[in-house]
Design a protein around this motif. Structure first.
Motif, mmCIF file in Angstrom:
data_model
loop_
_atom_site.group_PDB
_atom_site.id
_atom_site.type_symbol
_atom_site.label_atom_id
_atom_site.label_comp_id
_atom_site.label_asym_id
_atom_site.label_seq_id
_atom_site.Cartn_x
_atom_site.Cartn_y
_atom_site.Cartn_z
ATOM 1 N N ARG A 168 0.667 -1.138 -0.464
ATOM 2 C CA ARG A 168 0.648 0.534 0.559
ATOM 3 C C ARG A 168 0.808 1.047 -0.053
ATOM 4 O O ARG A 168 0.804 1.866 1.180
ATOM 5 N N ASN A 169 1.057 1.549 -1.448
ATOM 6 C CA ASN A 169 2.267 3.215 -1.256
ATOM 7 C C ASN A 169 1.422 3.731 -0.567
ATOM 8 O O ASN A 169 -0.065 4.252 -1.378
ATOM 9 N N TYR A 170 1.734 4.769 -0.233
ATOM 10 C CA TYR A 170 0.829 6.300 -0.376
ATOM 11 C C TYR A 170 -0.633 6.048 0.855
ATOM 12 O O TYR A 170 -0.967 6.858 1.016
ATOM 13 N N ASN A 171 -0.700 4.922 1.073
ATOM 14 C CA ASN A 171 -1.605 4.790 2.222
ATOM 15 C C ASN A 171 -2.557 4.556 1.158
ATOM 16 O O ASN A 171 -3.806 4.540 2.118
ATOM 17 N N ASP A 172 -2.637 4.171 0.161
ATOM 18 C CA ASP A 172 -3.534 3.835 -0.177
ATOM 19 C C ASP A 172 -4.325 3.189 0.200
ATOM 20 O O ASP A 172 -4.283 1.774 0.412
ATOM 21 N N ALA A 173 -5.660 3.190 0.107
ATOM 22 C CA ALA A 173 -6.855 2.141 0.616
ATOM 23 C C ALA A 173 -6.886 0.383 -0.403
ATOM 24 O O ALA A 173 -6.107 0.573 -1.596
ATOM 25 N N ARG A 176 -7.904 0.664 -3.758
ATOM 26 C CA ARG A 176 -7.458 1.464 -4.731
ATOM 27 C C ARG A 176 -6.229 1.437 -5.364
ATOM 28 O O ARG A 176 -6.130 1.620 -6.671
ATOM 29 N N VAL A 177 -5.190 0.386 -4.691
ATOM 30 C CA VAL A 177 -4.209 -0.422 -5.165
ATOM 31 C C VAL A 177 -4.340 -1.162 -5.818
ATOM 32 O O VAL A 177 -3.649 -1.373 -6.932
ATOM 33 N N ARG A 180 -5.874 0.652 -9.589
ATOM 34 C CA ARG A 180 -4.391 1.899 -9.874
ATOM 35 C C ARG A 180 -3.516 0.725 -10.654
ATOM 36 O O ARG A 180 -2.917 0.813 -11.757
ATOM 37 N N MET A 263 2.341 2.794 -8.543
ATOM 38 C CA MET A 263 2.445 4.864 -8.479
ATOM 39 C C MET A 263 0.951 4.517 -9.608
ATOM 40 O O MET A 263 0.780 4.055 -10.445
ATOM 41 N N PRO A 264 0.331 5.432 -9.502
ATOM 42 C CA PRO A 264 -1.087 5.452 -10.061
ATOM 43 C C PRO A 264 -0.145 5.640 -11.618
ATOM 44 O O PRO A 264 1.467 6.085 -11.929
#
Length: 459
Positions: A168-173, A176-177, A180, A263-264
């Motif tokens: 979970r980079n950037y603390n994304d749910a 969401r991970v 993307r 990342m996105p």
């Protein structure tokens, strides 16, 4: 005492494994499942050990051998000027794919239609959704499919990498991970498919509208680039309007797959052009594509983003011959000289104006001028006009300080109240002109804003 290098140890171990496999293949066979799987593994290992199975050109730089499902249309042997790629998934509330396809085709001239190939990658993991969407597309755009202007493809979910339990980079749910990361793979499969279809590739989303004459304006932007480039963008939003050389698409596909879970996609696209030694994105204004969707493909969240620099129909001011612009005046922010060379709302805005300052427009081909109008200042900045200066016409192109310019310049008149108008109908001075230059003749306290340069060609 001799110390073995790692590569020597690796070669010896590889040799031992290959010999072991060869010896074991001569032993008694067994019909059990484990034995069958073991033999398959051994055969793969033998292929790995055999020489001649690896090609850098194909295995590292070539198109990935992704199995695609052809839902509508197939590629033909003719390479187009531009392929347009759209990745699409079914939204629960509202879909915009058909409107996007219609916008692409309806904003091309009959001649331009033969230069463009539209590729839609349907990325639903439910194959029935892909089939249904393909039928909807065929129902409205059958003629485009029959003419070879539209291809719709998909691929099986089994070809995707792991999408669950990713870091979970950037603390994304986690949701969401997963979204993307899958989107990165979707775009990788799309650009990989388009690698050999055209000279250039344009990335769009499935919820955009296009500006009139967008292909002509893309072509003109390509023609004015003086240095090598990786990415040109015609929008300020996300993945919309990113232009690439098709030869770079296999690398882009691998790049997206290599970092798919990091990342996105829009962030990765920024890293891609930097990794190819293009430090800054080349941004062309006004924007040629506008986001029209209201609901995102991620959990149907509302997404009302709009590109404030989009212009569907650009007001013409002159005949806009293809040209490049530069100035020795320091530009403020992104209000650079080339803004004036393209039709749109943008302008050049520079500071520290001195008597040696100039603004130069260099035409790609010599032009026969009918008239010229130059407007400085604006309603928001009425004081930033050219207080004292004159215009010149130039001939005989040369290169100075890294810029193409002209060797010989001739004065054609002075500025009055920040404006300049020139009419050459009754003289030969406007024939075979290579450059148009604005010269400052006195220092001024205010900055200089060049709003428009209208050039009309003698018919």
């Amino acid at each position: 005492m001799r110390i073995w290098h790692f590569s020597q140890i690796f070669i010896v171990l590889t040799f031992i494994v290959c010999v072991t496999v060869l010896l074991r293949r001569e032993g008694p066979e067994c019909d059990c499942a484990d034995s069958v799987q073991k033999r398959e593994f051994e055969e793969q290992l033998l292929q790995t050990c055999s020489p001649g199975n690896f090609s850098v050109r194909q295995d590292a730089l070539g198109v990935l051998d992704v199995p695609y499902n052809y839902l509508l249309g197939t590629p033909n042997a003719k390479k187009r000027f531009l392929s347009v790629g759209i990745s699409s998934v079914k939204r629960q509330k509202q879909n915009y794919l058909l409107e996007t396809i219609d916008s692409v085709f309806s904003h091309l001239s009959p001649e331009e239609l033969d230069e463009v190939l539209l590729v839609v990658f349907l990325a639903n993991h439910d194959h029935s959704l892909n089939l249904n969407t393909a039928q909807e597309i065929k129902g409205k755009f059958a003629s485009a499919v029959d003419a070879g202007r539209l291809i719709v493809v998909s691929t099986s979910p089994k070809h995707y990498p792991l999408l669950d339990g990713l870091k979970r980079n950037y603390n994304d749910a986690p949701e969401r991970v997963k979204f993307r990361s899958k989107q990165n793979v979707d775009y990788a499969f799309l650009v990989n498919f388009c690698a050999n279809l055209s000279r250039f590739y344009l990335m769009l989303e499935d919820d955009v509208s296009c500006a009139h004459n967008f292909l002509t304006r893309i072509r003109n932007s390509i023609a004015t680039q003086k240095t090598s480039w990786t990415t040109i963008t015609f929008s300020s939003l996300g993945y919309i309007g990113k232009l690439y050389h098709s030869i770079d698409l296999p690398k882009l596909a691998r790049f997206l797959l290599l970092f798919y879970d990091e990342m996105p996609c829009d962030w990765l696209l920024d890293h891609f052009h930097r990794s190819k030694a293009q430090p800054e994105i080349i941004r062309v204004k006004p924007s040629l594509f506008q986001h029209m969707g209201t609901y995102s493909s991620f959990q149907n969240n509302q997404n009302k983003l709009k590109d404030k620099e989009f212009m569907e129909v650009v007001e013409t001011f002159g005949d806009s011959p293809t040209a490049s612009c530069f100035s020795n005046i320091e530009a403020y922010s992104d209000n650079v000289a080339d803004n004036v060379c393209f039709v749109g709302p943008n302008f050049f805005w520079g500071k520290d104006v001195t008597p040696s300052s100039h603004f130069t427009m260099v035409f790609r081909e010599p032009v026969n001028l009918d008239r010229v109008t130059i407007i400085t200042g604006s309603g928001d900045h009425p004081g930033d006009i050219l207080k004292s200066g004159y215009a010149q016409l130039g001939r005989h192109k040369v290169t100075e300080d890294g810029h193409e310019t002209c060797k010989d310049f001739t004065n054609i008149g002075d500025f009055h109240d920040g404006g300049f108008t020139y009419n050459s109908r009754n003289s030969s001075a406007g024939k075979s002109v290579d450059c148009l230059r604005v010269r400052v003749s006195a220092a001024q306290e205010h900055w200089l804003l060049i709003q428009k340069i209208g050039v009309w060609i003698r018919k």
